[in-house]
Design a protein around this motif. Structure first.
Motif: not given
Length: 272
Positions: A14-31
């Motif tokens: 894998x590439x050595x710079x990944x992505x942490x998804x923890x901050x992604x909003x999950x509510x069913x809105x525009x966010x």
């Protein structure tokens, strides 16, 4: 420049710079729609490892990634974590074998996978023998539900004990240029060739003079310099910075192209 890729176990690169998804909003809105766009943009930018966990929204984050990215590109590795349960007060550690098995199955269903390529124990539950926790995950690995096993927030002694039970492919501990509490764990991972995924790879307070000075010299941001230092620090380092913003995501990914001079490295390494 440091290497641009890293091995997870013996069979995934894998590439050595990944992505942490923890901050992604999950509510069913525009966010939520914006969060899906961020996840897709990460993959478009070449990110090949995305980190999530059962704890993040109690499965909602896993479902979000599946909505955004399934069917997954062959090169994309999504890693999730188990071992925390929801309580009226919020959450608590729980490494009981039945809980770990259930959360692995739930993660597979939410992520729409038959096997999770990297499954990490979110925390070691002090009330359950480590042999039972890692042993349960090893059994699930043997059953084909897990590709590689990882740990999170462990000591060197816990890592060594776990390695007597199963092959450990990754460790995810807190670490950044201004917070090196787990230096010994990183050194152990470097010696063993175990991928080290620092969470909070960018310290929230980046006003240290040497960080801002190097950033000015490179015409980069302090966050980019912090991530670049991590990539130079050890060949097993795989930072997973998180964000809910596409511009911030693009800034983070750009850190992989920064080359630090020996002098800049020394100045940053001298920080404590």
């Amino acid at each position: 420049m440091p290497p641009t890729t890293i091995h997870i176990g013996n069979d995934r690169t894998v590439q050595r710079l990944g992505f942490g998804a923890m901050r992604l909003p999950t509510e069913p809105t525009a966010a939520r729609a914006a969060a899906i766009a961020v996840a897709r943009r990460a993959v478009a930018l070449g990110v090949t490892l995305i980190d999530t966990a059962h704890l993040y929204g109690w499965g909602a984050n896993e479902e979000l990634l599946a909505e955004a990215l399934h069917p997954y590109p062959d090169e994309l590795l999504i890693t999730t974590k188990v071992g925390v349960v929801k309580t009226p007060e919020g959450g608590e550690l729980c490494g009981r074998p039945d809980v770990l098995r259930r959360q692995v199955d739930e993660g597979l269903r939410r992520l729409r996978l038959e096997r999770v390529e990297l499954l990490q124990l979110h925390r070691v539950d002090p009330e359950v023998p480590l042999a039972d926790q890692v042993g349960t995950l090893r059994e699930l690995q043997a059953a084909g539900k897990i590709g590689h096993l990882g740990l999170s927030e462990v000591t060197v002694d816990q890592l060594n004990e776990a390695r007597t039970i199963a092959e450990i492919a990754s460790v995810q501990n807190r670490y950044n240029v201004l917070d090196r509490e787990h230096e010994a764990v990183l050194d152990a991972c470097t010696a063993a060739g175990i991928a080290f995924l620092p969470w909070r790879p960018v310290h929230p307070l980046l006003d240290a003079p040497d960080v801002t000075a190097v950033a000015a010299e490179l015409e980069a941001t302090a966050a980019q310099v912090s991530l670049a230092w991590l990539l130079h620090r050890s060949p097993v380092m795989l930072p997973i910075p998180g964000t809910a913003s596409i511009p911030h995501l693009e800034e983070n990914v750009g850190a992989a192209t920064l080359s630090l001079t020996d002098d800049q490295l020394q100045r940053l390494t001298a920080l404590r």
